[in-house]
Design an enzyme around this catalytic site. Structure first.
Site, mmCIF file in Angstrom:
data_model
loop_
_atom_site.group_PDB
_atom_site.id
_atom_site.type_symbol
_atom_site.label_atom_id
_atom_site.label_comp_id
_atom_site.label_asym_id
_atom_site.label_seq_id
_atom_site.Cartn_x
_atom_site.Cartn_y
_atom_site.Cartn_z
ATOM 1 N N GLU A 102 0.830 -1.211 0.000
ATOM 2 C CA GLU A 102 0.000 0.000 0.000
ATOM 3 C C GLU A 102 0.860 1.255 0.000
ATOM 4 O O GLU A 102 0.340 2.355 -0.007
ATOM 5 C CB GLU A 102 -0.929 -0.002 1.215
ATOM 6 N N SER A 111 7.320 4.108 2.593
ATOM 7 C CA SER A 111 8.249 4.138 1.466
ATOM 8 C C SER A 111 9.581 3.521 1.854
ATOM 9 O O SER A 111 9.969 3.508 3.025
ATOM 10 C CB SER A 111 8.459 5.566 0.963
ATOM 11 N N ALA A 126 4.262 2.566 12.668
ATOM 12 C CA ALA A 126 3.647 3.585 11.825
ATOM 13 C C ALA A 126 4.243 4.961 12.107
ATOM 14 O O ALA A 126 4.459 5.340 13.255
ATOM 15 C CB ALA A 126 2.136 3.605 12.044
ATOM 16 N N GLY A 163 21.635 7.281 9.313
ATOM 17 C CA GLY A 163 22.215 8.042 10.405
ATOM 18 C C GLY A 163 21.332 8.200 11.625
ATOM 19 O O GLY A 163 21.740 8.836 12.607
ATOM 20 N N LYS A 168 24.062 4.038 15.515
ATOM 21 C CA LYS A 168 23.436 4.543 14.309
ATOM 22 C C LYS A 168 22.757 3.394 13.582
ATOM 23 O O LYS A 168 23.225 2.257 13.624
ATOM 24 C CB LYS A 168 24.462 5.224 13.412
ATOM 25 N N ARG A 204 9.176 4.660 18.254
ATOM 26 C CA ARG A 204 9.565 5.919 18.868
ATOM 27 C C ARG A 204 8.929 5.980 20.254
ATOM 28 O O ARG A 204 7.712 5.810 20.405
ATOM 29 C CB ARG A 204 9.123 7.124 18.032
ATOM 30 N N ASN A 205 9.758 6.222 21.268
ATOM 31 C CA ASN A 205 9.275 6.304 22.641
ATOM 32 C C ASN A 205 8.327 7.497 22.775
ATOM 33 O O ASN A 205 8.700 8.631 22.477
ATOM 34 C CB ASN A 205 10.461 6.455 23.600
#
Length: 343
Positions: free
Chosen positions: A220, A240, A279, A286, A303, A317-318
Site C-alpha cells: 500500500e 516508502s 507507523a 544516520g 546509528k 519511537r518512545n
C-alpha cells in the site's frame, strides 16, 4: 554460440524509423544453443547485442524455429503478423551488458516483469539515456515531437486523443501481466517491476522498475527503484523504501521476509527477516537508535546503519522521550490470507 537472452516482439517506430518501444510476449533468458543457432542462421547474425527488424520472408522459418523450442506465443505472433503491417523485431543479447538501444532496454525490462530475472540482477546502466520520453495515449505510444500533429489528425477525424502520461516507462500491465497478482491502479506499476506470485498492489501502492517483491506481499506504499521486498512482507499505506535513484545512494535497501513497514513509515537501511517499523517512523542510516534489553531497558545507542540487514528487530519511537528505540522482535507478520487469494 551462447547467448544471454533473446525475444521476438512488435515495435513502434517514429517518423525517422527509429524504434521507440517494443513488446515481447515470450522473452527467453539463457536460450538453448539450438534455438540460438536456428535464429542467428535465419537473420544472418554473427554475434553481439542487436535488434533485427524482420521482413515477412523470415516469418515462416522463424516460426519453425520457435515451434521447435516450444514457444507457442512467438509462433502465434508470427502467424498473426502475416496479415499485419506492424513492425516485428528480433532482439538478441549475447551478453548482459549496458543496453545500447531501445529494443535492448525493453527486453531487459520484460525479463524483470516476466520474473525471468530479479531486481538488481541485470546491467541497466545508462537505461534512462537510451529510452525515449513518450506520450502514452489512447492510440498507442507516440514520440513526443510527433504528438501535436497526431492530435490535430485525431481532432479533424472527430476523435479525442487521450494522453494518459508522459514518461520513459509504460505501465507494466500494458506489456506483462504475471500470474497470481492483483493491482488496484495499473498506472502505478512501471514496466520492469518484478511482482512475485501472490502480491497485491493496492490503489495507492507504487512499484518502480528494477524493483518489486519475491512472493506474497501486500503493498500500500512505495517500492522505489532497486528495492526488493521478501515473501510475506507488508508495506503499509503511505510507507516508502529508499531507492537507489536521485541521491538514494549505492547500497541496495531491501526488506527480508515477514516484515512490516507501518503506515507512513520508511526505511533507508536494509532489513533482515521478521522486522517491524512502527507507523509514522522513518529510519535512515544516520538515525540514532537506542537498543533495549529484554526488560525494555536501554543498553547502548548506535546509528541505524549498524543494524542494517539484521533480523528480528522492532523499531518504535518512545512516546515519552521521543527517542527511537529497538528491541528484539520474535513475532512474524501474518498477512490476511483472503487478500492474497488470486484466481
Amino acid at each position: 554460440m551462447t547467448y544471454f537472452a533473446l525475444a521476438l516482439g512488435t515495435a513502434t517506430r517514429n517518423r525517422d524509423e527509429k524504434i521507440i518501444e517494443a513488446w515481447y510476449p515470450q522473452p527467453t533468458i539463457h536460450p538453448s544453443d539450438s534455438l540460438v543457432s536456428d535464429l542467428t542462421a535465419i537473420v544472418k547474425h554473427e554475434g553481439g547485442n542487436i535488434a533485427h527488424v524482420l521482413e515477412k520472408a523470415h516469418y515462416e522459418t522463424l516460426k519453425s524455429a520457435f515451434d521447435n523450442a516450444g514457444q507457442a506465443l512467438n509462433v502465434q505472433l508470427l502467424e498473426s503478423a502475416k496479415s499485419s503491417e506492424q513492425t516485428l523485431v528480433l532482439t538478441l543479447l549475447e551478453t548482459d551488458s549496458a543496453p545500447a538501444s531501445v529494443a535492448e532496454g525493453y527486453l531487459k525490462l520484460h525479463l524483470l516483469s516476466h520474473r525471468l530475472a530479479k531486481p538488481q540482477s541485470l546491467v541497466l546502466d545508462g537505461l534512462f539515456g537510451v529510452l525515449h520520453n513518450i506520450a502514452w495515449t489512447s492510440e498507442g505510444p507516440i514520440d513526443l515531437p510527433e504528438l501535436p500533429e497526431r492530435q490535430i489528425a485525431a481532432r479533424l477525424a472527430g476523435r479525442a486523443l487521450e494522453v494518459n502520461c508522459i514518461d520513459k516507462f509504460p505501465k507494466m500491465a500494458d506489456y506483462v501481466v504475471p500470474t497470481g497478482i492483483r493491482i488496484g491502479d495499473t498506472a502505478r506499476v512501471r514496466l520492469g517491476a518484478h511482482l512475485g506470485e501472490g502480491t497485491t498492489i493496492m490503489h495507492e501502492g507504487f512499484v518502480n522498475f528494477n524493483a518489486g517483491t519475491t512472493g506474497v506481499s501486500m503493498v500500500e506504499g512505495r517500492i522505489s527503484a532497486g528495492v526488493l521486498v521478501g515473501n510475506g512482507s507488508d508495506i503499509g499505506g503511505g510507507a516508502s523504501i529508499m531507492g537507489t535513484l536521485s541521491g538514494g545512494g549505492k547500497e541496495v535497501v531491501s526488506m527480508g521476509e515477514n516484515c512490516l513497514l507501518g503506515a507512513n513509515a520508511g526505511t533507508g537501511i536494509p532489513l533482515g527477516d521478521r522486522c517491524t517499523i512502527e507507523a509514522g517512523l522513518y529510519i535512515t542510516a544516520g538515525t540514532k537508535i537506542t537498543l533495549l534489553d529484554s526488560n525494555k531497558q536501554p543498553t547502548q545507542t548506535v546509528k541505524a546503519r549498524e543494524l542494517a540487514g539484521k533480523s528480528d528487530l522492532l523499531f518504535w519511537r518512545n512516546a515519552e522521550t521521543g527517542r527511537v528505540e529497538c528491541l528484539t522482535n520474535k513475532s512474524a507478520v501474518e498477512l490476511n490470507a483472503d487478500l492474497h487469494s488470486h484466481n
